[in-house]
Write a protein that holds these residues in place. Structure first.
Motif, PDB file in Angstrom:
ATOM      1  N   THR A 241     -69.885  -7.341   7.648  1.00  0.00           N
ATOM      2  CA  THR A 241     -70.880  -8.397   7.795  1.00  0.00           C
ATOM      3  C   THR A 241     -71.162  -8.995   6.428  1.00  0.00           C
ATOM      4  O   THR A 241     -71.521  -8.279   5.486  1.00  0.00           O
ATOM      5  CB  THR A 241     -72.173  -7.833   8.406  1.00  0.00           C
ATOM      6  OG1 THR A 241     -71.864  -7.166   9.636  1.00  0.00           O
ATOM      7  CG2 THR A 241     -73.179  -8.944   8.657  1.00  0.00           C
ATOM      8  N   SER A 242     -70.977 -10.298   6.301  1.00  0.00           N
ATOM      9  CA  SER A 242     -71.221 -10.977   5.029  1.00  0.00           C
ATOM     10  C   SER A 242     -72.590 -11.645   5.053  1.00  0.00           C
ATOM     11  O   SER A 242     -73.308 -11.611   6.054  1.00  0.00           O
ATOM     12  CB  SER A 242     -70.122 -12.010   4.762  1.00  0.00           C
ATOM     13  OG  SER A 242     -70.010 -12.911   5.857  1.00  0.00           O
ATOM     14  N   GLN A 244     -75.616 -14.393   5.182  1.00  0.00           N
ATOM     15  CA  GLN A 244     -75.834 -15.477   6.137  1.00  0.00           C
ATOM     16  C   GLN A 244     -75.217 -16.781   5.631  1.00  0.00           C
ATOM     17  O   GLN A 244     -75.187 -17.061   4.440  1.00  0.00           O
ATOM     18  CB  GLN A 244     -77.335 -15.695   6.366  1.00  0.00           C
ATOM     19  CG  GLN A 244     -78.037 -14.550   7.061  1.00  0.00           C
ATOM     20  CD  GLN A 244     -79.488 -14.870   7.354  1.00  0.00           C
ATOM     21  OE1 GLN A 244     -79.825 -15.976   7.797  1.00  0.00           O
ATOM     22  NE2 GLN A 244     -80.371 -13.908   7.097  1.00  0.00           N
ATOM     23  N   ARG A 245     -74.703 -17.558   6.587  1.00  0.00           N
ATOM     24  CA  ARG A 245     -74.154 -18.890   6.344  1.00  0.00           C
ATOM     25  C   ARG A 245     -72.878 -18.871   5.515  1.00  0.00           C
ATOM     26  O   ARG A 245     -72.443 -19.897   5.014  1.00  0.00           O
ATOM     27  CB  ARG A 245     -75.204 -19.822   5.711  1.00  0.00           C
ATOM     28  CG  ARG A 245     -76.345 -20.156   6.671  1.00  0.00           C
ATOM     29  CD  ARG A 245     -77.357 -21.096   6.020  1.00  0.00           C
ATOM     30  NE  ARG A 245     -78.100 -20.433   4.946  1.00  0.00           N
ATOM     31  CZ  ARG A 245     -79.138 -19.648   5.151  1.00  0.00           C
ATOM     32  NH1 ARG A 245     -79.587 -19.419   6.384  1.00  0.00           N
ATOM     33  NH2 ARG A 245     -79.764 -19.098   4.130  1.00  0.00           N
ATOM     34  N   THR A 246     -72.282 -17.700   5.331  1.00  0.00           N
ATOM     35  CA  THR A 246     -70.948 -17.676   4.729  1.00  0.00           C
ATOM     36  C   THR A 246     -69.907 -17.982   5.802  1.00  0.00           C
ATOM     37  O   THR A 246     -70.158 -17.891   7.001  1.00  0.00           O
ATOM     38  CB  THR A 246     -70.658 -16.302   4.096  1.00  0.00           C
ATOM     39  OG1 THR A 246     -70.846 -15.281   5.086  1.00  0.00           O
ATOM     40  CG2 THR A 246     -71.565 -16.040   2.908  1.00  0.00           C
ATOM     41  N   HIS A 247     -68.725 -18.336   5.345  1.00  0.00           N
ATOM     42  CA  HIS A 247     -67.659 -18.706   6.271  1.00  0.00           C
ATOM     43  C   HIS A 247     -67.123 -17.465   6.980  1.00  0.00           C
ATOM     44  O   HIS A 247     -66.808 -16.464   6.342  1.00  0.00           O
ATOM     45  CB  HIS A 247     -66.534 -19.400   5.499  1.00  0.00           C
ATOM     46  CG  HIS A 247     -65.344 -19.731   6.353  1.00  0.00           C
ATOM     47  ND1 HIS A 247     -65.379 -20.705   7.319  1.00  0.00           N
ATOM     48  CD2 HIS A 247     -64.087 -19.199   6.387  1.00  0.00           C
ATOM     49  CE1 HIS A 247     -64.198 -20.772   7.904  1.00  0.00           C
ATOM     50  NE2 HIS A 247     -63.402 -19.868   7.367  1.00  0.00           N
ATOM     51  N   ASN A 248     -67.031 -17.542   8.314  1.00  0.00           N
ATOM     52  CA  ASN A 248     -66.453 -16.435   9.079  1.00  0.00           C
ATOM     53  C   ASN A 248     -64.941 -16.394   8.884  1.00  0.00           C
ATOM     54  O   ASN A 248     -64.266 -17.426   8.900  1.00  0.00           O
ATOM     55  CB  ASN A 248     -66.759 -16.578  10.571  1.00  0.00           C
ATOM     56  CG  ASN A 248     -68.216 -16.362  10.880  1.00  0.00           C
ATOM     57  OD1 ASN A 248     -68.922 -15.667  10.151  1.00  0.00           O
ATOM     58  ND2 ASN A 248     -68.693 -16.958  11.967  1.00  0.00           N
ATOM     59  N   ALA A 268     -70.411 -13.664   9.287  1.00  0.00           N
ATOM     60  CA  ALA A 268     -71.706 -13.868   8.640  1.00  0.00           C
ATOM     61  C   ALA A 268     -72.837 -13.230   9.428  1.00  0.00           C
ATOM     62  O   ALA A 268     -72.854 -13.247  10.663  1.00  0.00           O
ATOM     63  CB  ALA A 268     -71.970 -15.359   8.475  1.00  0.00           C
ATOM     64  N   LYS A 270     -76.164 -12.665  11.340  1.00  0.00           N
ATOM     65  CA  LYS A 270     -76.929 -13.482  12.281  1.00  0.00           C
ATOM     66  C   LYS A 270     -76.148 -14.660  12.860  1.00  0.00           C
ATOM     67  O   LYS A 270     -76.731 -15.538  13.504  1.00  0.00           O
ATOM     68  CB  LYS A 270     -78.228 -13.980  11.634  1.00  0.00           C
ATOM     69  CG  LYS A 270     -79.173 -12.848  11.239  1.00  0.00           C
ATOM     70  CD  LYS A 270     -80.503 -13.384  10.746  1.00  0.00           C
ATOM     71  CE  LYS A 270     -81.459 -12.217  10.405  1.00  0.00           C
ATOM     72  NZ  LYS A 270     -82.777 -12.715   9.945  1.00  0.00           N
ATOM     73  N   SER A 271     -74.841 -14.687  12.652  1.00  0.00           N
ATOM     74  CA  SER A 271     -74.030 -15.744  13.263  1.00  0.00           C
ATOM     75  C   SER A 271     -73.692 -15.361  14.696  1.00  0.00           C
ATOM     76  O   SER A 271     -73.753 -14.190  15.075  1.00  0.00           O
ATOM     77  CB  SER A 271     -72.748 -15.971  12.461  1.00  0.00           C
ATOM     78  OG  SER A 271     -71.895 -14.838  12.547  1.00  0.00           O
TER      79      SER A 271
END
Length: 531
Positions: A241-242, A244-248, A268, A270-271
């Protein structure tokens, strides 16, 4: 195949065997595929000119167009362009598979899946193995009638008083003497949902849904969920899990012949969950596991273990005179073909080709004795060639080697395709086959195409798309009521930036056919000679 072009491009762009994401239904209704403006009816005198204007654009200079259109009422050639040149047909090759399937098996045949044994049940006990014997049903566990197939078989066994099996449970898929992949299928596709193993013991269309969900916070492992559960027995999950709002960047890879699925990359925090469809690695083994669990639920004790037998191993466990203890039946072949053609479902058509091959081999050996070994697939192709020769299609005009159109080594001429369609239209099953094809603007792979045009709810055709290959072949009624068979094939073309999609180009020609009218004073002649 549903959304063939989009899905295949995505697969090729992914890392090695990266799984294809399940696309939302809304993507089916993209503006470029949803609506074509209504076309003015084309007269017979101008139809050739209008089609020539479409295919003669400068952007097609490096591409190859092949078109054949014939009248079903009198056999005249309405239009032809490079009609005797070989083209890659993509999924329009399924029309050849449909023809040989109906010729060999008929529309009413139902495919059994059986539980066999070498003896009878005595005092609630069976001495020896219990054999789950697949005979090629591609709809097992995917059709309403067989959704609970394992419970149905177990109930039939329990109803006969079976309580104890002193032996193993054997999942036997040797009815097909062929590899699990079609000839010419590419290794990069073999873990994808559109290139699942073709098995005599298939279940749930041999697909697995994979859901990747982020962990509770950055740095934690992502969660992988499979439906059906335990369908992929070995998973190496390294997806993290990276922030938030990073590219999947989720990657799924299973090497051909390897049972381990490797998952790596990031999703990401919470994606939304990411959804994928993969091929089931071992359909026969999974089917056996489902029956084993059903036996337990019905109070049937199994002393032995679950074994799987696949070609090229011989089915030495199969008794010389097996007893059928339980059986479930598929829908009729005609219904399977309709579902397969509407959805461009590859497993259905490949299994049907193999079934036609088994039937052709049995018929030949009954007449002439053993012919030496060739695969069930090659027997099916041999039967296809014999049928095409009876129709009058030259062997060099149809070089099909598997049942789905996935192989890039498949070749056919537009004239051969149109000639096949004309033959099928004249058979007793012709009307039912036409109804089995996708209908423009209504259903199947044509649901969102050619709406608000003369082709809507008129044209019935098989689509075919893969990278640089775009085809459409089927039937349409012209503006003055003439029924036409057509094949439109575009190869070696990738639309330049700003150009319409290749699908729209092909649809434009199809709409011209649907709106065409022949002036009463104009004789019925071919508008353009074949090249």
């Amino acid at each position: 195949m549903v959304l063939e072009k989009q899905l295949l491009r995505r697969a090729r762009a992914a890392f090695f065997g990266l799984a294809l994401a399940s696309l939302p239904v809304s993507l089916l209704a993209t503006p470029q595929n949803q609506v074509l403006p209504a076309q003015a009816p084309a007269s017979a005198a101008s139809l050739a000119q209008q089609i020539d204007a479409v295919i003669g654009q400068a952007r097609f200079a490096g591409a190859d167009w092949g078109i054949a259109v014939v009248s079903l009422s009198n056999g005249r050639t309405v239009y032809s362009h490079h009609a005797d040149q070989l083209f890659q047909p993509a999924s329009t090759a399924k029309l050849f598979t449909a023809a040989v399937t109906l010729s060999e098996l008929g529309a009413d045949y139902r495919i059994p899946t059986r539980v066999l044994a070498g003896g009878e049940i005595r005092n609630g006990r069976l001495d020896g193995p219990l054999i789950l014997y697949g005979m090629g049903d591609p709809t097992l566990g995917a059709d309403v009638a067989t959704l609970g197939w394992a419970n149905q078989l177990a109930e039939q066994l329990a109803a006969q008083g079976l309580r104890h099996v002193r032996g193993d449970l054997i999942a036997d898929s040797t009815y097909f003497a062929s590899p699990a992949m079609g000839t010419g299928w590419e290794a990069i596709d073999l873990q994808s949902w559109f290139a699942v193993p073709a098995s005599a013991l298939s279940v749930g269309e041999n697909q697995v849904d994979v859901t990747v969900t982020p962990g509770a916070g950055a740095g934690l492992p992502a969660q992988l969920r499979f439906d059906p559960a335990n369908a992929i027995p070995s998973v190496a999950n390294e997806v993290v899990t990276s922030a938030q709002r990073t590219h999947n960047d989720v990657n799924l890879y299973r090497a051909p012949g390897d049972g381990v699925l490797y998952a790596f990359g990031n999703i990401a925090a919470k994606s939304p969950a990411q959804n994928y469809k993969l091929a089931l690695p071992d359909p026969a083994q999974f089917a056996g596991q489902l029956l084993k669990e059903a036996l337990q639920r019905h109070g049937i004790q199994l002393d032995g273990k679950l074994l799987t037998v696949r070609w090229p191993r011989r089915d030495t466990f199969l008794p010389a005179q097996p007893q059928t203890l339980a059986e479930v039946l598929s829908p009729p072949i005609g219904e399977i073909l309709e579902r397969g053609l509407k959805r461009s479902q590859n497993l259905y058509l490949q299994n049907l080709l193999l079934l036609a091959g088994v039937k052709a081999q049995a018929d030949m050996e009954q007449r002439e004795g053993s012919m030496g070994f060739i695969t069930s697939e090659r027997w099916g192709i041999r039967a296809m060639h014999q049928l095409l020769e009876q129709i009058g299609i030259a062997p060099a005009a149809s070089l099909i080697e598997e049942g789905t159109g996935l192989s890039r080594r498949n070749l056919a001429t537009p004239r051969a395709m149109a000639q096949l369609l004309a033959f099928l239209a004249g058979q007793p099953y012709g009307p039912a086959l036409a109804e089995a094809l996708p209908i423009a603007g209504v259903d199947g792979t044509l649901q969102w195409r050619m709406r608000n045009t003369p082709a809507e709810n008129n044209l019935r055709a098989k689509t075919g798309s893969m990278s640089f290959v775009h085809c459409l072949a089927g039937y349409v009624t012209s503006g003055d009521g003439e029924r036409l068979a057509f094949a439109i094939m575009l190869n070696n073309y990738d639309p330049p930036a700003g150009a319409p999609s290749a699908t729209r180009d092909i649809d434009q020609i199809a709409v011209l056919l649907a709106g065409s009218r022949q002036p009463a004073s104009t004789p019925a002649v071919a508008t353009q000679p074949a090249n």
